[in-house]
Design a protein around this motif. Sequence first.
Motif, PDB file in Angstrom:
ATOM      1  N   THR A  32       2.364   6.480   6.667  1.00  0.00           N
ATOM      2  CA  THR A  32       2.922   7.730   7.196  1.00  0.00           C
ATOM      3  C   THR A  32       3.934   7.451   8.293  1.00  0.00           C
ATOM      4  N   ILE A  33       3.597   6.515   9.203  1.00  0.00           N
ATOM      5  CA  ILE A  33       4.519   6.229  10.308  1.00  0.00           C
ATOM      6  C   ILE A  33       5.809   5.614   9.777  1.00  0.00           C
ATOM      7  N   ARG A  62       7.130   5.908   6.814  1.00  0.00           N
ATOM      8  CA  ARG A  62       7.915   6.848   6.028  1.00  0.00           C
ATOM      9  C   ARG A  62       8.379   8.034   6.846  1.00  0.00           C
ATOM     10  N   GLY A  63       7.787   8.223   8.030  1.00  0.00           N
ATOM     11  CA  GLY A  63       8.107   9.406   8.823  1.00  0.00           C
ATOM     12  C   GLY A  63       9.143   9.170   9.897  1.00  0.00           C
ATOM     13  N   THR A  64       9.568   7.919  10.113  1.00  0.00           N
ATOM     14  CA  THR A  64      10.564   7.648  11.139  1.00  0.00           C
ATOM     15  C   THR A  64      11.739   6.898  10.516  1.00  0.00           C
ATOM     16  N   TYR A 110       6.958   2.314   1.820  1.00  0.00           N
ATOM     17  CA  TYR A 110       7.313   3.161   0.687  1.00  0.00           C
ATOM     18  C   TYR A 110       6.614   2.695  -0.588  1.00  0.00           C
ATOM     19  N   GLY A 131      -3.959   5.336 -10.907  1.00  0.00           N
ATOM     20  CA  GLY A 131      -3.650   5.821 -12.245  1.00  0.00           C
ATOM     21  C   GLY A 131      -4.206   4.956 -13.361  1.00  0.00           C
ATOM     22  N   LEU A 137      17.244   1.106  -3.060  1.00  0.00           N
ATOM     23  CA  LEU A 137      17.174   1.719  -1.731  1.00  0.00           C
ATOM     24  C   LEU A 137      17.134   0.646  -0.656  1.00  0.00           C
TER      25      LEU A 137
END
Lengths: 268, 230
Positions: A96-97, A99-101, A151, A162, A204
């Motif tokens: 989260t960190i 991908r969030g910054t 990511y 899956g 990317l």
Amino acid sequence: MSEATAINVAARASLWLKPHRIVLILIALGLALCAIFFMRWDWLPQYWAMGLMGIWRALWILAVTCALGFALAVPLGLAQAGGPIWFSAPAKVFCTIIRGTPLLLQLWLLYYGLGSIFPQYPWIRESWLWPYLRQAWPYGVVALTFSFAGYEGEVMRGAFAGVPRGQLEAARAFGMSRWKIFRRIWLPQAFYRALPTLTGETVLQLKSTPLVATISVIDIFAVSSKVRQDTYLTYEPLLLLALIYMTITGILVFVFSRIEARIPVKIG
Amino acid sequence: MAPGWGGTLLVGLLHSLEIAIGATCLGLLIGTAGAFGKLYGGPVTRDLLAVYTTVVRAVPELVLILLLYYAGTDLINQVLAAMGYSRVDISGLAAGIFVLGFVQGAYSTEVIRGAILAIPQGQIEAARAYGMPPGLMLRRITLPAMLPFAIPGLANLWLIATKDTALLAVVGFFELTLATRQAAGVTKAYLIFYLAAGVLYLAVTLFSNLVIGRVEARSRRGMPSVKEAR
């Protein structure tokens, strides 16, 4: 040659050679020729070697960070997909960190933030790591690796989750050990599932590599900035740079599509 | 230093958000037009749009930002000079919104195109059979019906936009990352300021996620759950 294949070939050729497309291609060629003849390219021989060095360094950073990042993404995904809470929670927080910054901020946090903290401790300055910690590229590699891991870890979580339960149950029924199940069944199938996204993630990542130029690593982007400073040209180095990145992207996509084509589509 | 460096950071955050919102809106406009061009446009429009989306998605944002920033301001000034006006200074805000919006447009084109293709074809045929003119059909059928399919992708683009604003620090636009760099450079408290900026970005992302979850649930009401469908 039979009639059917002749029609096939003609159809494929006509896909590319519709009248409007020929006109567009001619216009594009004209623009390219204009760019070659009316813009200034006399600086090119002087910076040729430097540019190749920069491309090489960018590719090197790309390969290292993708490999390390993927190696880190596997445990991150595994922890989130099937780990106990004290593994899954930290992995989730990490993803989260990351991908969030913004990556640029992470890079500067590591380089300027940690880089300003390290010299204050004598034991770090005396350790064998210090010669590396004084340079810029380790910070770039670490930041890009973490970013890729963050990511791709999320992708691997979905890929691990899956894999059909039955596959794992069958492996257990065969009496495989947990490690063997992971190595022979779970990881390969999750990897096949994650492979299509891997192309996108790698492209990317390639597009993120120029950020290391902001912490004084001399990659191809930094070379183009130097050309711009030395020659006061704005567009030529940037246009060439865009062309170089487009070429590398094209090659990457082509290589990955070849790899994907070798992998059996039907899984699970 | 009346507001302190914390105030500087908040001003930077405000600028970042302004750019992100502006760029997302511009990107949506370009994306909607681009998607319709790609789906219903003539062959030339389609090819040009394919070139646009491919090139923008293959070149690093940093390079595009530099190119568009210089090219865009240069072009406007040359046009103004040709029309007999004097040179103007393009505001960083407008340039940033234009540059990021242009990049976002390429991505939203693909998202919206995919979403329109996901609409059951019968709905559009029914609208045509009722004799709806294209504008009305767009407003009443296509846009509302595509929204549930487009929202996850567009939400992702919004998150990317908030993070891409950091790249404008490289061309010297005063947003959160550049504000942080200045604050850290002056006070020498690098780690604290970069961590604080990280927390601010993270807060924006987490808050956005919360809102996005609500919006997505609302736009999907009446549709079968994704989880059950699997």
